[in-house]
Enzyme design. Structure first.
Site, PDB file in Angstrom:
ATOM      1  N   GLU A  86      34.343  -8.117  65.326  1.00 30.34           N
ATOM      2  CA  GLU A  86      35.703  -7.927  65.849  1.00 30.34           C
ATOM      3  C   GLU A  86      36.411  -6.859  65.037  1.00 30.34           C
ATOM      4  O   GLU A  86      36.234  -6.770  63.814  1.00 30.34           O
ATOM      5  CB  GLU A  86      36.466  -9.262  65.772  1.00 30.34           C
ATOM      6  CG  GLU A  86      37.828  -9.258  66.421  1.00 30.34           C
ATOM      7  CD  GLU A  86      38.408 -10.674  66.505  1.00 30.34           C
ATOM      8  OE1 GLU A  86      37.655 -11.609  66.858  1.00 30.34           O
ATOM      9  OE2 GLU A  86      39.599 -10.846  66.196  1.00 30.34           O
ATOM     10  N   ASP A 144      40.362  -5.520  64.750  1.00 26.84           N
ATOM     11  CA  ASP A 144      41.686  -6.019  65.142  1.00 26.84           C
ATOM     12  C   ASP A 144      42.853  -5.105  64.813  1.00 26.84           C
ATOM     13  O   ASP A 144      42.981  -4.634  63.682  1.00 26.84           O
ATOM     14  CB  ASP A 144      42.002  -7.330  64.389  1.00 26.84           C
ATOM     15  CG  ASP A 144      41.222  -8.513  64.882  1.00 26.84           C
ATOM     16  OD1 ASP A 144      40.660  -8.447  65.973  1.00 26.84           O
ATOM     17  OD2 ASP A 144      41.190  -9.516  64.140  1.00 26.84           O
ATOM     18  N   GLU A 186      46.844  -6.313  65.160  1.00 29.28           N
ATOM     19  CA  GLU A 186      47.786  -7.354  65.553  1.00 29.28           C
ATOM     20  C   GLU A 186      49.170  -6.930  65.098  1.00 29.28           C
ATOM     21  O   GLU A 186      49.351  -6.485  63.964  1.00 29.28           O
ATOM     22  CB  GLU A 186      47.423  -8.716  64.937  1.00 29.28           C
ATOM     23  CG  GLU A 186      46.176  -9.347  65.534  1.00 29.28           C
ATOM     24  CD  GLU A 186      45.939 -10.755  65.014  1.00 29.28           C
ATOM     25  OE1 GLU A 186      45.651 -11.631  65.836  1.00 29.28           O
ATOM     26  OE2 GLU A 186      46.055 -10.959  63.796  1.00 29.28           O
ATOM     27  N   ARG A 245      43.350 -14.113  45.287  1.00 24.29           N
ATOM     28  CA  ARG A 245      42.636 -14.663  46.438  1.00 24.29           C
ATOM     29  C   ARG A 245      41.131 -14.715  46.187  1.00 24.29           C
ATOM     30  O   ARG A 245      40.436 -15.580  46.722  1.00 24.29           O
ATOM     31  CB  ARG A 245      42.933 -13.806  47.675  1.00 24.29           C
ATOM     32  CG  ARG A 245      42.283 -14.294  48.945  1.00 24.29           C
ATOM     33  CD  ARG A 245      42.649 -13.368  50.079  1.00 24.29           C
ATOM     34  NE  ARG A 245      41.996 -13.711  51.322  1.00 24.29           N
ATOM     35  CZ  ARG A 245      42.044 -12.966  52.409  1.00 24.29           C
ATOM     36  NH1 ARG A 245      42.718 -11.831  52.410  1.00 24.29           N
ATOM     37  NH2 ARG A 245      41.422 -13.344  53.511  1.00 24.29           N
TER      38      ARG A 245
END
Length: 290
Positions: free
Chosen positions: A102, A104, A106, A278
């Protein structure tokens, strides 16, 4: 290195050219199917414009009739104006299955006067977590602007009005999967995501502003259409700068490298490759490549 003033002028110039140029007219009736929304998605102006709408009952979406395996995909969008908080307009390429690929775009809505966030991601073999987010250098609700994905075997380049904002290179040699084996369709949807889209879900959708509407025009695909297990692109002859498939080997020249760096320096607001909290065990492999 050009001065910021020169680069700003260049960005404005390229934005004007890209937004003003009319390419060979696409036909949304011919190229796309509205797949959900019970009438909230509409194709108008003799197939030249497609609109998606969102209200409290439902959003809407569409997908391309063709599948593609590599291409340069352009679409002009005009996003939901005013108070768009809680809404997401997604425009992306995707394959199917549990190990899908995918690419993307957005667009995360916001309160009136606050900027949209352009969220990008790349999934390969079902793994994403490669988010980069940007503000834009214009109001994406005031007019149509061109959002492009260049996808070839060497790299993926995200561009806005001809200005590159992100490059994801093929680093399979370092063990990083790259989308290159699964044909993808183009999808777009307008939907309510007020549990996360705006300020982490703190700002909810104001349904008194509904219906929310995004518009699309001037779709263009210089791409390899995949049908029946075969590509429309000849595999026997390598692409050349004079062929219609020059994008198959396209890369960023020095000027576009400079524009990419300027956008990332001035408009990038999140980069997974800089998020050490993260990834406490170490940043993803591709983040350490030159």
């Amino acid at each position: 290195m050009a001065s910021p003033a020169v680069v700003i002028a260049s960005l404005v110039f390229y934005s004007f050219i890209a937004a003003s140029t009319v390419s060979v007219a696409a036909n949304f009736d011919r190229d796309f199917d509205i797949t959900w929304g019970e009438g909230r998605g509409q194709i108008v102006d003799n197939g030249q414009v497609l609109t998606l709408s969102l209200d409290k009952a439902s959003g809407s979406g569409f997908q391309s009739k063709n599948e593609y395996l590599f291409g340069k995909i352009d679409m002009q969008l005009k996003l939901v104006p005013g108070n768009s908080a809680g809404t997401v307009t997604a425009y992306y390429l995707s394959s199917k299955g549990s190990t899908w690929d995918e690419i993307d775009f957005e667009f995360l809505g916001n309160l009136s006067g606050d900027p949209y966030i352009l969220h990008t991601n790349v999934f390969s073999q079902g793994k994403g977590n490669r988010e980069q987010q940007f503000y834009l250098w214009f109001d994406p609700t005031a007019d149509f602007h061109t959002y492009s994905i260049l996808w070839n075997p060497q790299r993926i380049i995200f561009s806005v009005d001809g200005t590159p904002i992100r490059e994801f290179k093929n680093m399979e040699s370092k063990g990083v999967p790259f989308p290159k084996d699964q044909p993808m369709r183009i999808y777009s949807s307008l939907w309510n995501a007020d549990d996360w889209a705006t300020r982490g879900g703190l700002v909810k959708t104001d349904w008194t502003q509904a219906p929310f509407t995004a518009s699309y025009r001037n779709f263009n695909a210089d791409a390899c259409i995949w049908s029946g297990g075969l590509s429309s692109c000849p595999s026997s002859s390598p692409p050349s700068s004079t062929s219609n498939n020059a994008w198959l080997s396209q890369e960023l020249d020095s000027s576009n490298q400079e524009r990419l760096q300027w956008v990332q320096k001035n408009y990038m607001i999140y980069n997974y490759c800089a998020d050490t909290k993260r990834f406490p065990q170490g940043l993803p492999t591709e983040c350490n490549a030159p």
